[in-house]
Design a protein around this motif. Structure first.
Motif, PDB file in Angstrom:
ATOM      1  N   SER A   1       0.810  -1.225   0.000  1.00  0.00           N
ATOM      2  CA  SER A   1       0.000   0.000   0.000  1.00  0.00           C
ATOM      3  C   SER A   1       0.841   1.272   0.000  1.00  0.00           C
ATOM      4  O   SER A   1       0.324   2.356  -0.290  1.00  0.00           O
ATOM      5  CB  SER A   1      -0.916   0.012   1.229  1.00  0.00           C
ATOM      6  N   TRP A   2       2.130   1.161   0.288  1.00  0.00           N
ATOM      7  CA  TRP A   2       2.967   2.348   0.490  1.00  0.00           C
ATOM      8  C   TRP A   2       3.115   3.181  -0.779  1.00  0.00           C
ATOM      9  O   TRP A   2       2.752   4.358  -0.811  1.00  0.00           O
ATOM     10  CB  TRP A   2       4.335   1.914   1.009  1.00  0.00           C
ATOM     11  N   ARG A   3       3.639   2.581  -1.836  1.00  0.00           N
ATOM     12  CA  ARG A   3       3.886   3.336  -3.060  1.00  0.00           C
ATOM     13  C   ARG A   3       2.598   3.755  -3.766  1.00  0.00           C
ATOM     14  O   ARG A   3       2.494   4.907  -4.217  1.00  0.00           O
ATOM     15  CB  ARG A   3       4.775   2.517  -4.003  1.00  0.00           C
ATOM     16  N   PRO A   4       1.587   2.881  -3.891  1.00  0.00           N
ATOM     17  CA  PRO A   4       0.339   3.345  -4.515  1.00  0.00           C
ATOM     18  C   PRO A   4      -0.287   4.532  -3.797  1.00  0.00           C
ATOM     19  O   PRO A   4      -0.779   5.468  -4.447  1.00  0.00           O
ATOM     20  CB  PRO A   4      -0.563   2.101  -4.445  1.00  0.00           C
ATOM     21  N   LEU A   5      -0.282   4.526  -2.464  1.00  0.00           N
ATOM     22  CA  LEU A   5      -0.835   5.666  -1.732  1.00  0.00           C
ATOM     23  C   LEU A   5      -0.025   6.930  -1.980  1.00  0.00           C
ATOM     24  O   LEU A   5      -0.589   8.029  -2.105  1.00  0.00           O
ATOM     25  CB  LEU A   5      -0.873   5.347  -0.233  1.00  0.00           C
ATOM     26  N   GLN A   6       1.290   6.790  -2.046  1.00  0.00           N
ATOM     27  CA  GLN A   6       2.136   7.951  -2.343  1.00  0.00           C
ATOM     28  C   GLN A   6       1.782   8.555  -3.696  1.00  0.00           C
ATOM     29  O   GLN A   6       1.665   9.780  -3.836  1.00  0.00           O
ATOM     30  CB  GLN A   6       3.604   7.546  -2.335  1.00  0.00           C
ATOM     31  N   LEU A   7       1.627   7.700  -4.687  1.00  0.00           N
ATOM     32  CA  LEU A   7       1.350   8.186  -6.037  1.00  0.00           C
ATOM     33  C   LEU A   7      -0.018   8.848  -6.125  1.00  0.00           C
ATOM     34  O   LEU A   7      -0.182   9.871  -6.792  1.00  0.00           O
ATOM     35  CB  LEU A   7       1.435   7.022  -7.029  1.00  0.00           C
TER      36      LEU A   7
ATOM     37  N   LEU B   1       8.232   3.451 -14.756  1.00  0.00           N
ATOM     38  CA  LEU B   1       8.649   2.557 -13.675  1.00  0.00           C
ATOM     39  C   LEU B   1       7.631   2.515 -12.537  1.00  0.00           C
ATOM     40  O   LEU B   1       7.492   1.493 -11.864  1.00  0.00           O
ATOM     41  CB  LEU B   1      10.019   2.981 -13.137  1.00  0.00           C
ATOM     42  N   ASP B   2       6.931   3.627 -12.315  1.00  0.00           N
ATOM     43  CA  ASP B   2       5.905   3.622 -11.268  1.00  0.00           C
ATOM     44  C   ASP B   2       4.785   2.643 -11.593  1.00  0.00           C
ATOM     45  O   ASP B   2       4.194   2.044 -10.686  1.00  0.00           O
ATOM     46  CB  ASP B   2       5.323   5.027 -11.088  1.00  0.00           C
ATOM     47  N   TYR B   3       4.489   2.460 -12.869  1.00  0.00           N
ATOM     48  CA  TYR B   3       3.452   1.500 -13.249  1.00  0.00           C
ATOM     49  C   TYR B   3       3.872   0.078 -12.881  1.00  0.00           C
ATOM     50  O   TYR B   3       3.075  -0.710 -12.358  1.00  0.00           O
ATOM     51  CB  TYR B   3       3.170   1.594 -14.748  1.00  0.00           C
TER      52      TYR B   3
ATOM     53  N   TYR C   1      12.766  -5.987  -7.141  1.00  0.00           N
ATOM     54  CA  TYR C   1      13.385  -5.777  -8.457  1.00  0.00           C
ATOM     55  C   TYR C   1      12.825  -4.517  -9.118  1.00  0.00           C
ATOM     56  O   TYR C   1      13.576  -3.725  -9.703  1.00  0.00           O
ATOM     57  CB  TYR C   1      13.137  -6.991  -9.346  1.00  0.00           C
ATOM     58  N   ALA C   2      11.503  -4.331  -9.022  1.00  0.00           N
ATOM     59  CA  ALA C   2      10.896  -3.130  -9.602  1.00  0.00           C
ATOM     60  C   ALA C   2      11.416  -1.872  -8.921  1.00  0.00           C
ATOM     61  O   ALA C   2      11.693  -0.858  -9.574  1.00  0.00           O
ATOM     62  CB  ALA C   2       9.373  -3.218  -9.478  1.00  0.00           C
ATOM     63  N   GLU C   3      11.570  -1.935  -7.610  1.00  0.00           N
ATOM     64  CA  GLU C   3      12.096  -0.782  -6.889  1.00  0.00           C
ATOM     65  C   GLU C   3      13.574  -0.559  -7.211  1.00  0.00           C
ATOM     66  O   GLU C   3      14.055   0.574  -7.234  1.00  0.00           O
ATOM     67  CB  GLU C   3      11.912  -0.987  -5.390  1.00  0.00           C
ATOM     68  N   GLY C   4      14.296  -1.646  -7.469  1.00  0.00           N
ATOM     69  CA  GLY C   4      15.700  -1.525  -7.833  1.00  0.00           C
ATOM     70  C   GLY C   4      15.893  -0.807  -9.157  1.00  0.00           C
ATOM     71  O   GLY C   4      16.877  -0.078  -9.343  1.00  0.00           O
ATOM     72  N   LEU C   5      14.968  -1.004 -10.094  1.00  0.00           N
ATOM     73  CA  LEU C   5      15.054  -0.283 -11.365  1.00  0.00           C
ATOM     74  C   LEU C   5      14.955   1.225 -11.136  1.00  0.00           C
ATOM     75  O   LEU C   5      15.711   2.011 -11.723  1.00  0.00           O
ATOM     76  CB  LEU C   5      13.937  -0.745 -12.304  1.00  0.00           C
ATOM     77  N   ALA C   6      14.009   1.616 -10.272  1.00  0.00           N
ATOM     78  CA  ALA C   6      13.881   3.038  -9.952  1.00  0.00           C
ATOM     79  C   ALA C   6      15.126   3.554  -9.249  1.00  0.00           C
ATOM     80  O   ALA C   6      15.581   4.677  -9.488  1.00  0.00           O
ATOM     81  CB  ALA C   6      12.645   3.266  -9.080  1.00  0.00           C
ATOM     82  N   LEU C   7      15.697   2.735  -8.390  1.00  0.00           N
ATOM     83  CA  LEU C   7      16.927   3.127  -7.702  1.00  0.00           C
ATOM     84  C   LEU C   7      18.060   3.350  -8.690  1.00  0.00           C
ATOM     85  O   LEU C   7      18.817   4.317  -8.581  1.00  0.00           O
ATOM     86  CB  LEU C   7      17.324   2.045  -6.702  1.00  0.00           C
ATOM     87  N   GLY C   8      18.183   2.451  -9.671  1.00  0.00           N
ATOM     88  CA  GLY C   8      19.257   2.581 -10.642  1.00  0.00           C
ATOM     89  C   GLY C   8      19.157   3.853 -11.457  1.00  0.00           C
ATOM     90  O   GLY C   8      20.167   4.497 -11.767  1.00  0.00           O
ATOM     91  N   VAL C   9      17.920   4.229 -11.808  1.00  0.00           N
ATOM     92  CA  VAL C   9      17.731   5.468 -12.564  1.00  0.00           C
ATOM     93  C   VAL C   9      18.095   6.674 -11.710  1.00  0.00           C
ATOM     94  O   VAL C   9      18.754   7.614 -12.164  1.00  0.00           O
ATOM     95  CB  VAL C   9      16.275   5.572 -13.048  1.00  0.00           C
TER      96      VAL C   9
END
Length: 329
Positions: free
Chosen positions: A110-116, A263-265, A186-194
């Motif tokens: 719920s953390w990231r969806p609520l943030q967005l 990446l958020d998607y 893994y999805a969060e790691g992609l955002a981290l790399g960017v």
């Protein structure tokens, strides 16, 4: 100088072939020797690349992001160690452990969806649609795995594959849930790399926030595995494996130089997969002991909330997070 380097390289190769490898084969199997050699070469090449980036002055942003990505994997490992230590010290029952894992997973989901949604970066219905998509994706993967393995129930709580391997229902569901946590990492790691390529803070500025951010994920995986298998070694191994997801994705994003668009998607889809996976684990735990499961759920939810909120608070005063806010969601 060039001939000298060639000569010394030849000498080292001869020593390895004539002396080191024969001694190694006496003490270990060929597969172990090959694995150790591969890891050594990979480490040497990685270290050479990092040092080359510093000495040449080229690609310093990539080198900085590379180091940040490696540190990002420490959080899940620390979380797994903390969870296993508490479990062994206080002899925590399995329903409580499963509840803790479920509470952490639901908070992460719920953390990231609520943030967005609250920041108006993504519409409510779009977020809901992506969460449903993640849930459907989980069910399709689960059905595919069951179909490929051709499982059959040998009892109410045990599933036996065509190869004769028996797994309890809780163990199977726990492993699938851990796979969803790995996907989320893994999805969060992609955002981290960017974002890490833009990071300006290193050293003490990055260790605390990224470690705190990864603690709940490692604790969730370790708690889930330990509660299902009663193996603290397996729990630590699962936490360490989960810790590799973020750095590997981040390094891939750095090397591919991908952008942040979209990446958020993927992150929301990964969050959607967490909900049904741990929902099944938690329902099974409720049948074992409802009171302890609910108590564990609240503990896990609170633990994840404290870690994530602490990360956000620290990031208000951290140069790394200020220069790359996408890195810590």
């Amino acid at each position: 100088m060039e001939y000298h380097n060639i000569f010394t390289t030849g000498c080292m190769i001869w020593i390895v072939i004539a002396e080191v490898l024969p001694d190694a084969f006496k003490e270990a199997t060929p597969s172990q020797v090959a694995s150790a050699g591969t890891l050594a070469v990979a480490f040497m090449e990685t270290l050479s690349t990092v040092l080359q980036g510093f000495t040449d002055g080229h690609g310093l942003e990539d080198t900085s992001g590379f180091l940040v990505s490696l540190v990002f994997g420490l959080g899940p490992l620390f979380g797994g160690i903390i969870l296993v230590a508490f479990s062994l010290a206080f002899n925590m029952p399995h329903p409580l452990l499963t509840g803790v894992a479920s509470g952490i997973a639901f908070r992460l989901a719920s953390w990231r969806p609520l943030q967005l949604v609250m920041s108006l970066k993504m519409g409510f219905f779009t977020t809901l649609f992506l969460l449903l998509g993640g849930s459907v994706f989980y069910h399709l993967v689960e059905a595919s795995i069951l179909m490929v393995a051709k499982h059959k129930k040998s009892s109410v709580n045990v599933i036996t594959s065509s190869s004769g391997l028996s797994l309890s229902v809780l163990t199977q569901q726990s492993l699938l849930a851990c796979g969803c946590v790995f996907l989320h990492a893994y999805a969060e790691g992609l955002a981290l790399g960017v974002a890490a390529r833009k990071a300006s803070g290193l050293g003490r500025y990055m260790v605390l926030p990224v470690s705190l951010h990864g603690l709940p994920r490692g604790a969730a995986v370790a708690s889930c595995v330990y509660g299902a298998t009663d193996s603290w070694r397996g729990a630590l191994a699962a936490a360490a494996l989960t810790g590799l997801a973020g750095p590997s994705a981040a390094i891939g994003a750095i090397l591919a130089k991908i952008g942040y668009d979209g990446l958020d998607y993927w992150m929301v889809i990964a969050c959607g997969a967490l909900i049904p996976s741990f929902g099944r684990v938690f329902r099974h735990s409720l049948r074992l002991d409802a009171r302890k499961s609910v108590c564990g759920l609240l503990i896990g939810f609170g633990f994840a909330w404290v870690c994530l909120m602490s990360t956000r608070f620290i990031c208000l005063h951290t140069p790394y997070c200020n220069s790359a806010p996408e890195a810590v969601t």
